[in-house]
Design a protein around this motif. Structure first.
Motif, PDB file in Angstrom:
ATOM      1  N   MET A  61     -15.354  -5.224   7.645  1.00  0.00           N
ATOM      2  CA  MET A  61     -15.469  -4.924   6.226  1.00  0.00           C
ATOM      3  C   MET A  61     -14.941  -6.053   5.369  1.00  0.00           C
ATOM      4  SD  MET A  61     -16.787  -1.920   5.900  1.00  0.00           S
ATOM      5  CE  MET A  61     -16.255  -1.329   4.328  1.00  0.00           C
ATOM      6  N   ASN A  62     -14.266  -7.008   5.988  1.00  0.00           N
ATOM      7  CA  ASN A  62     -13.584  -8.043   5.210  1.00  0.00           C
ATOM      8  C   ASN A  62     -14.066  -9.410   5.655  1.00  0.00           C
ATOM      9  OD1 ASN A  62     -11.822  -9.214   3.426  1.00  0.00           O
ATOM     10  ND2 ASN A  62     -10.112  -9.220   4.873  1.00  0.00           N
ATOM     11  N   VAL A  63     -15.337  -9.610   5.616  1.00  0.00           N
ATOM     12  CA  VAL A  63     -15.890 -10.901   6.012  1.00  0.00           C
ATOM     13  C   VAL A  63     -15.478 -11.936   4.980  1.00  0.00           C
ATOM     14  CG1 VAL A  63     -18.024 -12.163   6.422  1.00  0.00           C
ATOM     15  CG2 VAL A  63     -17.836  -9.777   7.103  1.00  0.00           C
ATOM     16  N   GLY A  83     -24.932   2.129   8.017  1.00  0.00           N
ATOM     17  CA  GLY A  83     -25.261   3.420   8.563  1.00  0.00           C
ATOM     18  C   GLY A  83     -24.144   3.940   9.432  1.00  0.00           C
ATOM     19  N   GLY A  84     -24.082   5.253   9.621  1.00  0.00           N
ATOM     20  CA  GLY A  84     -23.030   5.845  10.422  1.00  0.00           C
ATOM     21  C   GLY A  84     -21.696   5.814   9.714  1.00  0.00           C
ATOM     22  N   GLY A  85     -21.691   5.754   8.384  1.00  0.00           N
ATOM     23  CA  GLY A  85     -20.438   5.710   7.635  1.00  0.00           C
ATOM     24  C   GLY A  85     -20.552   4.740   6.486  1.00  0.00           C
ATOM     25  N   PRO A  86     -19.514   4.697   5.645  1.00  0.00           N
ATOM     26  CA  PRO A  86     -19.585   3.796   4.488  1.00  0.00           C
ATOM     27  C   PRO A  86     -19.475   2.348   4.924  1.00  0.00           C
ATOM     28  CG  PRO A  86     -17.432   4.860   4.614  1.00  0.00           C
ATOM     29  CD  PRO A  86     -18.265   5.483   5.683  1.00  0.00           C
TER      30      PRO A  86
END
Lengths: 340, 384
Positions: A163-165, A228-231
């Motif tokens: 999430m933190n690229v 997909g499969g979550g936020p």
């Protein structure tokens, strides 16, 4: 007569003091005789010279060998490694403790080196191999390059959440229903992509690695994200080239579950392939999440959720993805050391 | 003058008489009009366990003296279905229980054609009456003549249920709804009636089963139980669809209490929490046998980490031995449906899709299968 004798002695002295580039020198060190009674020999080895930016560097290896043994897997191990300038000055040194177990070492380490050429600059790659080793620890690496004008060890890639690229990371690939798509992130400085041949536990894969020459830092070569499969985005495996040699299987029939995609949930359409002895199995590509880890100043790579795409006997009904120890063994790729 | 008058009057009388005789001789024949067989007013309804469906049509029930099984034209039906044709009535029985005869009276209407142009009839009401004509039980079924797309038809059948420790009446209800997708096993309802304290009563709500009653001889008109369970009970075996195979589910019929309950074949001596109930499985003739495949077998009923892979050839000998499914039993309500759904008192036997475990023997190799993947690899049927 006295003068010629002096010249001969000096010549002999020089002859024995010049280092043997690329050759081994054996020295018996009686002080290192262990309690087990084995006699250890010191084997010195030099790798190189390696020319980088017009300067020459060598890798000096000091190995320990159990005397009187025939060539075997656990009778010689690396004790010390040095990176030296042409003048002999040591730029980097690393020691490797060893432990004897009977007439062999509990663990042996070997090292090899090669140039790491990039579009912008060149570095030096040292590969360490360890055996026996827990899965995922068989190999480790170091990259040396010029940093602040001096030859130095580059920082290994650190773990980063999907999430933190970080901005400027130019190796992010987003997997969409229409296929992979590289995210348009800005490049940060001169980055080169190099490839490492890494052992997954069952076969080799070619893993990309990005080198930031300016910062003296290494980055994961590629990360594959999916929505997909979550936020937000979550990390999925990237495709990699495969290098492998299958070992012969004993049984007349082997069995493998072949999936249409790299998801175990799609169990309804799993093909149950029966593979006869001698069947042709093509290894097409691999997919896995490659995670870089640090072990002191060494870096290793671990492979999670490893899948292998195969084609059996040129039958497209038996083309698809396999995973897990049982299926990899069935096609002749059991878990083993890369040095077997 | 006077005599002339008398003569004229007599002549007129003669002419009129002759005219009347001629008219009577030459009138057209009278039409053959059917009249209701019996015009006896309906007997006052006695309190019965089955409440009449309040939303059903307001048909007047007229007891008839027609012979059992013969349809009777009923011209006195007071509903607005005249466009659907005349109603018919069918009688099933008599069924003798504890010295009393019972009949089932089925009221029927023409089935809506629907988009698939179906024909036939649909049951709109079922009554169980004793030999005196007393209404004992009643069930109303919906009728939708204006439905243009779907065609629903209800059917009812019945037969004596003969057991070691008692005898009852087994009534089955089926709903045929077209168009519909094919299923591996049809679904239907089964309701057992028996004599308790001298009165005929249902032992449960109608039990919905995707399957059938298992009978040693399907041609017999008398249903038979599978044998005694104790001094008061018999077992009735159902074939139940379990998503990939057909399992045997035994039900206990307690004749003295008038009750149905499950009779699962569980381990003896196990506590309720750890009880393993293993059911029989019927041979499967609808198997898709491929050339060469394999299945994964575990030694125990629970999933294992490293199942053994067993090859299955096209001519392999396959035996389905037993299963451990997640089965749910519901008794339903004994009282009749109270709403517009004719089966809202239903119970049922249903099998969960999770944790399905099947013991098989393949070419002599025995083990447990657990996954849809392996059921499909073996070529067992599946639901669409």
């Amino acid at each position: 007569m006295g003068k010629s004798k002096l010249i001969c002695r000096a010549a002999l002295l020089m002859l024995f003091s010049i280092p043997c580039w690329g050759q081994q020198r054996v020295v018996v060190d009686p002080r290192s005789t262990p309690e087990t009674g084995a006699t250890l020999q010191s084997i010195e080895q030099n790798l190189g010279p390696f020319t980088i930016a017009g300067q020459s560097f060598t890798i000096a290896l000091e190995n320990r060998r159990i005397a009187g043994t025939t060539a075997g897997a656990l009778v010689q191990t690396l004790e010390k490694l040095e990176v030296r300038e042409q003048s002999g000055h040591v730029l980097y040194q690393k020691t490797f403790p060893y432990k004897l177990q009977g007439n062999h070492f509990q663990e042996v380490i070997t090292a090899s080196a090669r140039l790491l050429p990039g579009d912008n600059l060149t570095g030096l790659l040292i590969t360490y191999s360890r055996q026996p080793a827990a899965p995922g620890t068989e190999q480790s690496w170091q990259v040396f390059g010029f940093r602040d004008g001096k030859m130095a060890l580059f920082d290994p890639p650190g773990p980063e959440p999907a999430m933190n690229v970080p901005p400027g990371f130019a190796g992010v690939v987003m997997i969409t229903p229409n296929g992979p798509r590289t995210l348009p992130t800005p490049m940060r400085g001169p980055l080169d992509t190099v490839e490492l041949r890494a052992w997954t536990g069952n076969f080799f894969v070619i893993v990309p690695l990005r080198v930031d020459w300016r910062a003296g830092k290494l980055l994961p070569g590629e990360r594959c994200l999916e929505s997909g499969g979550g936020p937000g985005l979550h990390e999925v495996g990237c495709y990699m080239r495969v290098e492998a040699e299958r070992v012969p299987v004993g049984a007349d029939l082997q069995f493998a579950r072949i999936f249409p995609t790299t998801e175990e949930q799609a169990s309804m359409s799993v093909q149950h392939a029966v593979i006869p002895k001698g069947a042709e199995v093509q290894l097409l590509k691999a997919k896995s999440i490659a995670t870089w880890m640090t072990d002191g100043d060494l870096m290793r790579v671990q492979f999670r959720d490893l899948w292998l795409k195969v084609l059996v006997n040129n039958n497209t009904d038996n083309e698809g993805w396999i995973h897990g120890e049982q299926d990899l063994t069935a096609i002749g790729l059991p878990a083993r050391s890369p040095y077997q | 003058m006077k005599s002339a008058r008398i003569a004229v009057i007599a002549g007129l009388i003669l002419v009129l008489a002759e005219a009347g005789w001629w008219a009577a001789k030459n009138r057209p024949p009278r039409a053959n009009v059917q009249t209701p067989v019996s015009q006896a007013p309906p007997a006052p309804a006695k309190p019965v366990p089955a409440a009449v469906n309040a939303s059903a049509s307001s048909a007047t029930l007229i007891p008839t003296a027609a012979s059992p099984g013969a349809p009777t034209v009923n011209n006195a039906v007071a509903n607005s279905g005249s466009a659907t044709g005349p109603d018919t009535e069918e009688r099933l029985g008599p069924f003798s229980l504890s010295g009393t005869d019972y009949i089932l009276v089925l009221s029927k209407k023409k089935r809506p054609a629907g988009s698939t142009q179906e024909s036939g009839t649909t049951v709109t009401a079922m009554e169980i009456r004793d030999s005196a004509g007393t209404l004992v039980y009643k069930r109303i079924f919906p009728y939708q003549p204006d439905e243009t797309e779907f065609s629903d038809a209800w059917s009812v059948s019945a037969g004596l249920l003969s057991g070691t420790n008692g005898t009852g009446l087994l009534v089955t209800y089926d709903q045929d709804s077209e168009p519909s997708a094919p299923e591996p096993e049809p679904s239907g309802w089964y309701q057992v009636f028996g004599i308790v304290n001298g009165k005929l009563r249902p032992f449960s709500g109608p039990i919905l089963v995707q399957g059938d009653i298992l009978q040693p001889d399907n041609r017999s008109k008398i249903y038979k139980t599978a044998g005694p369970l104790d001094a008061h009970s018999d077992a009735l075996n159902f074939k139940v669809w379990a998503h990939h195979f057909r399992m045997v589910y035994p039900v206990r019929i307690d004749w003295s209490q008038g009750k149905l309950s499950p009779a699962p074949p569980c381990d003896k001596g196990s506590d309720a929490a750890g009880k393993t109930c293993r059911y029989g499985v019927l041979p499967e003739s609808d198997r898709r046998a491929g050339d060469l495949t394999f299945v994964q077998l575990c030694p125990e009923a629970s999933p294992c980490d490293r199942p053994e892979r067993v090859v299955v050839k096209k001519d392999s000998t396959l035996e389905l031995l037993s299963c451990v499914p997640d089965v749910k039993w519901e008794e339903g309500r004994v009282s009749s449906p109270a709403g517009s759904n004719p089966m809202d008192d239903q119970g049922g036997i249903s099998v969960g899709t999770e944790n399905l475990q099947l013991l098989v023997r393949i070419d002599g190799k025995q083990g447990w299968m657990h996954t849809d993947e392996d059921f499909n690899a073996l070529g067992l049927p599946f639901e669409q």
